[in-house]
Design a protein around this motif. Structure first.
Motif, PDB file in Angstrom:
ATOM      1  N   VAL A   1      54.867  69.314  24.748  1.00  0.00           N
ATOM      2  CA  VAL A   1      55.160  70.819  24.426  1.00  0.00           C
ATOM      3  C   VAL A   1      53.512  71.087  24.611  1.00  0.00           C
ATOM      4  O   VAL A   1      53.219  72.563  24.448  1.00  0.00           O
ATOM      5  N   GLY A   2      52.599  69.907  23.464  1.00  0.00           N
ATOM      6  CA  GLY A   2      51.334  70.666  23.632  1.00  0.00           C
ATOM      7  C   GLY A   2      50.323  71.125  24.711  1.00  0.00           C
ATOM      8  O   GLY A   2      49.089  72.107  25.321  1.00  0.00           O
ATOM      9  N   GLY A   3      50.481  69.942  25.723  1.00  0.00           N
ATOM     10  CA  GLY A   3      50.664  69.999  27.659  1.00  0.00           C
ATOM     11  C   GLY A   3      50.800  71.958  28.252  1.00  0.00           C
ATOM     12  O   GLY A   3      50.032  72.257  28.504  1.00  0.00           O
ATOM     13  N   GLY A   4      52.014  72.223  27.389  1.00  0.00           N
ATOM     14  CA  GLY A   4      52.987  73.077  28.391  1.00  0.00           C
ATOM     15  C   GLY A   4      52.118  74.416  27.677  1.00  0.00           C
ATOM     16  O   GLY A   4      52.000  75.174  28.292  1.00  0.00           O
ATOM     17  N   VAL A   5      51.605  74.277  26.211  1.00  0.00           N
ATOM     18  CA  VAL A   5      50.706  74.904  25.949  1.00  0.00           C
ATOM     19  C   VAL A   5      49.346  75.287  26.464  1.00  0.00           C
ATOM     20  O   VAL A   5      48.795  76.524  26.433  1.00  0.00           O
ATOM     21  N   LEU A   6      48.826  74.819  26.979  1.00  0.00           N
ATOM     22  CA  LEU A   6      47.465  74.126  27.238  1.00  0.00           C
ATOM     23  C   LEU A   6      47.768  74.951  29.062  1.00  0.00           C
ATOM     24  O   LEU A   6      46.858  75.034  29.695  1.00  0.00           O
ATOM     25  N   THR A   7      48.313  74.227  29.502  1.00  0.00           N
ATOM     26  CA  THR A   7      49.270  74.439  30.996  1.00  0.00           C
ATOM     27  C   THR A   7      48.884  76.451  31.085  1.00  0.00           C
ATOM     28  O   THR A   7      48.502  77.323  32.117  1.00  0.00           O
ATOM     29  N   ALA A   8      49.522  76.911  29.991  1.00  0.00           N
ATOM     30  CA  ALA A   8      49.631  78.343  29.846  1.00  0.00           C
ATOM     31  C   ALA A   8      48.501  78.855  29.543  1.00  0.00           C
ATOM     32  O   ALA A   8      47.700  79.962  30.687  1.00  0.00           O
ATOM     33  N   LEU A   9      47.481  78.844  28.770  1.00  0.00           N
ATOM     34  CA  LEU A   9      46.198  78.840  28.411  1.00  0.00           C
ATOM     35  C   LEU A   9      45.539  78.736  30.002  1.00  0.00           C
ATOM     36  O   LEU A   9      44.698  79.599  30.065  1.00  0.00           O
ATOM     37  N   SER A  10      45.693  77.715  30.603  1.00  0.00           N
ATOM     38  CA  SER A  10      44.908  77.317  31.544  1.00  0.00           C
ATOM     39  C   SER A  10      45.372  77.988  32.691  1.00  0.00           C
ATOM     40  O   SER A  10      44.450  79.074  33.853  1.00  0.00           O
ATOM     41  N   PHE A  11      46.643  78.885  32.825  1.00  0.00           N
ATOM     42  CA  PHE A  11      47.269  79.914  33.886  1.00  0.00           C
ATOM     43  C   PHE A  11      46.734  81.200  33.411  1.00  0.00           C
ATOM     44  O   PHE A  11      46.462  81.707  35.235  1.00  0.00           O
ATOM     45  N   LEU A  12      46.768  81.311  31.934  1.00  0.00           N
ATOM     46  CA  LEU A  12      46.068  83.229  31.980  1.00  0.00           C
ATOM     47  C   LEU A  12      44.982  83.110  32.326  1.00  0.00           C
ATOM     48  O   LEU A  12      43.831  84.392  32.877  1.00  0.00           O
ATOM     49  N   LYS A  13      43.600  81.840  31.882  1.00  0.00           N
ATOM     50  CA  LYS A  13      42.261  81.386  33.113  1.00  0.00           C
ATOM     51  C   LYS A  13      41.946  81.660  33.610  1.00  0.00           C
ATOM     52  O   LYS A  13      41.233  82.883  34.054  1.00  0.00           O
ATOM     53  N   ASN A  14      42.546  81.112  35.127  1.00  0.00           N
ATOM     54  CA  ASN A  14      42.677  81.493  35.818  1.00  0.00           C
ATOM     55  C   ASN A  14      43.141  82.724  36.327  1.00  0.00           C
ATOM     56  O   ASN A  14      42.477  83.466  37.604  1.00  0.00           O
ATOM     57  N   LEU A  15      44.398  82.994  35.777  1.00  0.00           N
ATOM     58  CA  LEU A  15      44.316  84.769  36.208  1.00  0.00           C
ATOM     59  C   LEU A  15      44.040  85.792  35.718  1.00  0.00           C
ATOM     60  O   LEU A  15      43.190  86.698  36.943  1.00  0.00           O
ATOM     61  N   LEU A  16      43.054  85.478  34.835  1.00  0.00           N
ATOM     62  CA  LEU A  16      42.109  86.513  34.274  1.00  0.00           C
ATOM     63  C   LEU A  16      40.500  86.308  35.387  1.00  0.00           C
ATOM     64  O   LEU A  16      39.761  87.435  36.110  1.00  0.00           O
ATOM     65  N   VAL A  17      40.071  85.024  35.720  1.00  0.00           N
ATOM     66  CA  VAL A  17      39.684  85.173  36.604  1.00  0.00           C
ATOM     67  C   VAL A  17      39.072  85.376  38.478  1.00  0.00           C
ATOM     68  O   VAL A  17      38.925  86.122  38.444  1.00  0.00           O
ATOM     69  N   GLY A  18      41.010  85.455  38.447  1.00  0.00           N
ATOM     70  CA  GLY A  18      41.295  85.792  39.700  1.00  0.00           C
ATOM     71  C   GLY A  18      41.392  87.261  39.852  1.00  0.00           C
ATOM     72  O   GLY A  18      41.056  88.063  41.299  1.00  0.00           O
ATOM     73  N   VAL A  19      41.114  88.200  38.992  1.00  0.00           N
ATOM     74  CA  VAL A  19      42.010  89.811  38.536  1.00  0.00           C
ATOM     75  C   VAL A  19      40.057  89.996  39.716  1.00  0.00           C
ATOM     76  O   VAL A  19      40.047  90.616  40.600  1.00  0.00           O
ATOM     77  N   ILE A  20      39.279  89.141  38.616  1.00  0.00           N
ATOM     78  CA  ILE A  20      37.594  89.163  38.494  1.00  0.00           C
ATOM     79  C   ILE A  20      37.252  89.198  40.256  1.00  0.00           C
ATOM     80  O   ILE A  20      37.013  89.810  40.964  1.00  0.00           O
ATOM     81  N   VAL A  21      37.995  87.905  40.859  1.00  0.00           N
ATOM     82  CA  VAL A  21      37.609  87.924  42.638  1.00  0.00           C
ATOM     83  C   VAL A  21      38.088  88.669  42.718  1.00  0.00           C
ATOM     84  O   VAL A  21      37.758  89.027  43.970  1.00  0.00           O
ATOM     85  N   SER A  22      39.170  88.855  43.231  1.00  0.00           N
ATOM     86  CA  SER A  22      39.612  90.419  43.907  1.00  0.00           C
ATOM     87  C   SER A  22      38.972  91.839  43.202  1.00  0.00           C
ATOM     88  O   SER A  22      39.359  92.202  44.216  1.00  0.00           O
ATOM     89  N   VAL A  23      38.061  92.201  42.714  1.00  0.00           N
ATOM     90  CA  VAL A  23      37.749  92.799  42.408  1.00  0.00           C
ATOM     91  C   VAL A  23      36.112  93.201  43.786  1.00  0.00           C
ATOM     92  O   VAL A  23      35.939  93.621  44.601  1.00  0.00           O
ATOM     93  N   TYR A  24      35.943  91.705  43.749  1.00  0.00           N
ATOM     94  CA  TYR A  24      34.719  91.880  44.736  1.00  0.00           C
ATOM     95  C   TYR A  24      35.757  91.570  46.151  1.00  0.00           C
ATOM     96  O   TYR A  24      34.566  92.137  46.915  1.00  0.00           O
ATOM     97  N   LEU A  25      36.648  91.003  46.629  1.00  0.00           N
ATOM     98  CA  LEU A  25      37.159  90.834  47.961  1.00  0.00           C
ATOM     99  C   LEU A  25      37.712  92.431  48.260  1.00  0.00           C
ATOM    100  O   LEU A  25      37.228  92.180  49.223  1.00  0.00           O
ATOM    101  N   LEU A  26      38.343  92.880  46.876  1.00  0.00           N
ATOM    102  CA  LEU A  26      38.412  94.106  47.940  1.00  0.00           C
ATOM    103  C   LEU A  26      37.172  94.777  47.790  1.00  0.00           C
ATOM    104  O   LEU A  26      37.254  95.647  49.025  1.00  0.00           O
ATOM    105  N   ALA A  27      36.345  94.898  47.134  1.00  0.00           N
ATOM    106  CA  ALA A  27      34.747  95.877  47.147  1.00  0.00           C
ATOM    107  C   ALA A  27      34.240  95.620  48.337  1.00  0.00           C
ATOM    108  O   ALA A  27      33.826  96.458  49.609  1.00  0.00           O
ATOM    109  N   THR A  28      34.791  94.006  49.347  1.00  0.00           N
ATOM    110  CA  THR A  28      33.445  94.277  50.457  1.00  0.00           C
ATOM    111  C   THR A  28      34.900  93.870  51.516  1.00  0.00           C
ATOM    112  O   THR A  28      34.245  92.702  52.168  1.00  0.00           O
TER     113      THR A  28
END
Length: 408
Positions: free
Chosen positions: A178-205
């Motif tokens: 269960v603790g690992g599942g919570v950490l997995t969810a937090l890791s997914f949210l972190k990767n998704l936030l970084v992915g949004v930032i990356v998408s902005v740079y990709l769309l700009a160029t």
């Protein structure tokens, strides 16, 4: 010339030996290559999320580009010059997404939450209802009652043994999971936030990125082969973009229509049912059935007559989707028959789950397009027809002698 031949032979030997070692490691070794690939994909996960988001949002950015400024002002000499246009397009795109997200969080999510609370509050009533149905059925069938009681006793003995011998000793491991599942969810949210930032740079160029990929392809391959790669990439993009974006839009429309009419007909759990129907609709062919079964069961527990009305409604909705909405949005993007769609979904789902069921259709459509193109080219060289109808009565004879043709 000789040096070039030696170089090609050396590269061929190196790649052959590397392929043999990789094959041995995957099947009989420590699977080091698989672990390395898994770690590489995990490290690149935010970039992959960003690329996927940018790919989905690219048409919206292009739409705002065309309407904010004329294309001649935005492009000069094949390069994107008006940076303010792209910045305004990105701002408008994310503003639309923010508004849509706000409406989703402020309207749909609370409604779904209230439906879930209502469902949880009625669980005891539903349990008694199911118990009454089961009791009435068993009283009318004594032989069935005896068989059910035997099965229940056997299941109870197995369940008791499972609890005492396995579940209790593994309680600590369950808490760790269960603790690992919570950490997995937090890791997914972190990767998704970084992915949004990356998408902005990709769309700009994105024009510059596409130009660099074309430059790399032209440098690595001969002009004729590079042309083949560009055409294949364009075909794959047409199939993927048409299917993925179209299917997501189609599922959104179906979910909204389901919620609208479910509210009018006063079906219970209308928001929750609409979310289930809309989300499962992204799966081709099987999606409507996967969404209708649990939704029908929920409504059946509340009102059997409304469940019958819902069954008729969902059948009519899927007919509208399959014959009007789906063809208008998707068109003939995949070019696959119903049989190949079913095969692709079953194979993709068995290997990659729900994601495989969704992406299997465009992947298989790309593969089918390339195979058809290869067959048509081979048949054209041999002077044989490319139409399938020409082979219904048997294989036609080639129009020229192939006895001296060199097979490649």
């Amino acid at each position: 010339m000789r040096q070039s031949r030696y170089w090609k032979a050396g590269v061929t030997v190196f790649l052959t030996v590397a392929a043999i070692l990789l094959f041995y490691d995957v099947l009989f070794g420590h699977r080091s290559a698989v672990l390395l690939l898994s770690r590489l994909i995990s490290a690149l996960e935010p970039i992959l999320y960003g690329a996927m988001i940018a790919y989905l949002l690219a048409p919206m950015v292009d739409f705002f580009d065309r309407h904010i400024a004329p294309r001649r002002a935005a492009f000069q000499g094949g390069r994107f010059r008006a940076a303010w246009v792209r910045a305004a397009s990105l701002a408008a795109t994310w503003a639309v997404i923010a508004v849509f997200g706000y409406l989703l969080m402020s309207f749909l999510v609370p409604e779904v939450y209230r439906s879930i609370l209502r469902l949880a509050g009625n669980m005891e009533t539903y349990y008694n209802t199911i118990l009454q149905w089961t009791t009435a059925l068993l009283e009318q069938n004594p032989s069935l009652e005896t068989w059910v009681m035997d099965q229940m006793n056997a299941y109870y003995a197995d369940l008791s043994k499972l609890v005492t011998d396995q579940l209790l000793p593994q309680a600590q491991q369950l808490m760790t999971a269960v603790g690992g599942g919570v950490l997995t969810a937090l890791s997914f949210l972190k990767n998704l936030l970084v992915g949004v930032i990356v998408s902005v740079y990709l769309l700009a160029t994105k024009e510059r990125c596409a130009a660099y990929c074309r430059k790399l392809t032209c440098a690595a391959l001969a002009p004729a082969k590079a042309g083949w790669v560009f055409r294949a990439a364009g075909t794959a993009d047409r199939i993927f973009s048409g299917f993925v974006r179209g299917k997501l839009l189609d599922s959104l429309i179906i979910g909204i229509l389901c919620f609208f009419f479910s509210t009018i007909f006063k079906f219970p759990y209308a928001p929750l049912v609409s979310v289930i129907v809309g989300v499962t609709n992204v799966i081709p062919f099987f999606g409507p059935f996967l969404g209708a079964i649990p939704s029908l069961f929920l409504i059946l527990l509340d009102s059997p007559i409304k469940a019958l009305y819902f069954l008729v409604f969902i059948f009519a909705l899927q007919q509208v989707d399959g014959n009007i909405i789906g063809p208008k949005i998707l068109g003939g993007r995949t070019g696959l028959s119903s049989l190949w769609v079913i095969i692709a979904i079953l194979v993709g789902g068995s290997f990659f789950g729900v994601a495989g069921m969704f992406f299997a259709v465009p992947v298989f459509a790309c593969f089918n397009t390339f195979v058809d193109f290869w067959m048509n080219c081979r048949l054209k060289k041999r002077g044989m027809p490319a139409e399938v109808s020409a082979y219904w009565e048997g294989a036609p004879r080639p129009k020229r002698d192939l006895s001296g043709e060199k097979e490649d």
